[in-house]
Enzyme design. Structure first.
Site, PDB file in Angstrom:
ATOM      1  N   LYS A  96       0.934  -1.358   0.039  1.00 40.11           N
ATOM      2  CA  LYS A  96      -0.036  -0.061   0.133  1.00 40.11           C
ATOM      3  C   LYS A  96       1.037   1.431   0.104  1.00 40.11           C
ATOM      4  O   LYS A  96       1.607   1.460   0.929  1.00 40.11           O
ATOM      5  CB  LYS A  96      -0.900  -0.059   1.232  1.00 40.11           C
ATOM      6  CG  LYS A  96      -1.734   1.088   1.449  1.00 40.11           C
ATOM      7  CD  LYS A  96      -2.779   1.177   2.460  1.00 40.11           C
ATOM      8  CE  LYS A  96      -3.593   2.202   2.532  1.00 40.11           C
ATOM      9  NZ  LYS A  96      -2.982   3.412   3.327  1.00 40.11           N
ATOM     10  N   GLY A 157      -8.258   9.547   9.220  1.00 38.81           N
ATOM     11  CA  GLY A 157      -8.518   9.637  10.574  1.00 38.81           C
ATOM     12  C   GLY A 157      -9.647  10.818  10.990  1.00 38.81           C
ATOM     13  O   GLY A 157     -10.040  11.078  12.027  1.00 38.81           O
ATOM     14  N   ALA A 184      -9.243   5.859   3.780  1.00 39.20           N
ATOM     15  CA  ALA A 184      -9.337   6.986   4.380  1.00 39.20           C
ATOM     16  C   ALA A 184     -10.539   7.752   4.563  1.00 39.20           C
ATOM     17  O   ALA A 184     -11.192   8.133   3.640  1.00 39.20           O
ATOM     18  CB  ALA A 184      -8.238   7.837   4.155  1.00 39.20           C
ATOM     19  N   GLY A 185     -10.843   8.066   5.900  1.00 39.35           N
ATOM     20  CA  GLY A 185     -11.904   9.153   6.082  1.00 39.35           C
ATOM     21  C   GLY A 185     -13.229   8.659   6.481  1.00 39.35           C
ATOM     22  O   GLY A 185     -14.163   9.411   6.877  1.00 39.35           O
ATOM     23  N   ASN A 206      -9.562   1.817   9.555  1.00 34.39           N
ATOM     24  CA  ASN A 206      -8.714   1.680  10.558  1.00 34.39           C
ATOM     25  C   ASN A 206      -9.141   2.559  11.996  1.00 34.39           C
ATOM     26  O   ASN A 206      -9.836   1.845  12.712  1.00 34.39           O
ATOM     27  CB  ASN A 206      -7.324   1.918  10.274  1.00 34.39           C
ATOM     28  CG  ASN A 206      -6.267   1.630  11.376  1.00 34.39           C
ATOM     29  OD1 ASN A 206      -5.172   1.411  11.004  1.00 34.39           O
ATOM     30  ND2 ASN A 206      -6.722   1.294  12.505  1.00 34.39           N
ATOM     31  N   THR A 207      -9.038   3.689  11.829  1.00 31.28           N
ATOM     32  CA  THR A 207      -9.328   4.893  13.041  1.00 31.28           C
ATOM     33  C   THR A 207     -10.732   4.511  13.560  1.00 31.28           C
ATOM     34  O   THR A 207     -11.172   4.407  14.528  1.00 31.28           O
ATOM     35  CB  THR A 207      -9.149   6.117  12.652  1.00 31.28           C
ATOM     36  OG1 THR A 207      -7.666   6.047  12.140  1.00 31.28           O
ATOM     37  CG2 THR A 207      -9.238   6.930  14.052  1.00 31.28           C
TER      38      THR A 207
END
Length: 257
Positions: A96, A157, A184-185, A206-207
């Site tokens: 990645k 995040g 992301a986001g 993830n976050t």
């Protein structure tokens, strides 16, 4: 089934492995998500010898495919070096690719990204580039040898969801046969479902999972949302309308004065 670089993947949810409260919570969240691919940072693996070895053992025991990333790299050279080290550590040609250009938003440096992608693809890597929703950048990454693209939904995040719906819809329409993974986001499961309803092939979270009050329950919620969104896309959702349309037919019904 989702096919990424010739590998068939059942789950369309990819999960990051950083910022979890504990290794045990991470392991339970991965299982609850039913994810078959997890992202791993080489920097975390190398951050401490014993800690890194323990983390790598945990990931291997989960029986998932590892997608190493070049998180924290700010130049093409740094990203290429990190990718080469990751291939040795994790034993995979998947990478990645992240080349960060701006610290506050963590927006990709698209010029360095394309340069690094070209070098890595020529070196036998199978590159998953973290990019903006820009069509020209997408074209150049594909020309560089990438066969999968990972456009952001919003800054890493941030939890803001899909910031640029027009741009993402255009990207999907312009590259109908290229696997596109929203990266992301994403903040809540409804964001993930929306991405899948738009026709994206998978999402990386993830976050939103790791920092939830209950990461395991949140991982399961995301798994359900991704499945629902993908099923809705396959079912062919109705188009939005400007005017009301009665759901109950009026033809043939009694008309009373």
């Amino acid at each position: 089934m989702l096919t990424l670089y010739g590998t068939e993947i059942r789950s369309r949810l990819l999960l990051g492995t950083s910022r979890y409260p504990s290794p045990a919570v991470l392991a339970d969240a991965v299982k609850a998500s039913d994810a078959q691919i997890v992202t791993v940072s080489l920097r975390r693996e190398a951050s401490g010898e014993r800690a890194g070895q323990g983390f790598w053992s945990l990931v291997r025991d989960l029986g998932v495919r590892v997608l190493p990333n070049t998180a924290g790299c700010h130049s093409a050279k740094e990203a290429v070096t990190t990718a080469q080290m990751a291939r040795e550590v994790f034993g995979t040609s998947w990478i990645k690719l992240e080349v960060i250009g701006e610290d506050d938003t963590l927006q990709p440096d698209v010029f360095g990204l394309v340069e690094a992608a070209r070098i890595l693809a020529a070196d036998g890597f199978e590159v998953f580039p973290y990019m903006t929703e820009d069509l020209i950048v997408a074209e150049k990454l594909l020309a560089a040898g990438c066969r999968v693209l990972m456009p952001w939904g919003a800054p890493i995040g941030s939890g803001r969801g899909l910031n640029n719906l027009f741009g993402l819809k255009t990207l999907r329409a312009h590259f109908p046969d290229v696997p596109l993974v929203i990266d992301a986001g994403i903040g809540v499961p409804s964001h993930a479902a929306q991405a899948m309803e738009l026709g994206f092939d998978a999402v990386l979270i993830n976050t939103a999972v790791a920092q939830a009050a209950d990461p395991v329950k949140m991982a399961a919620a995301f798994a359900q949302a991704v499945q629902a969104g993908h099923a809705a896309r396959q079912a062919g959702p109705m188009e939005p309308r400007d005017m009301a349309v009665p759901s109950t037919p009026v033809i043939g019904t009694a008309f009373l004065r």
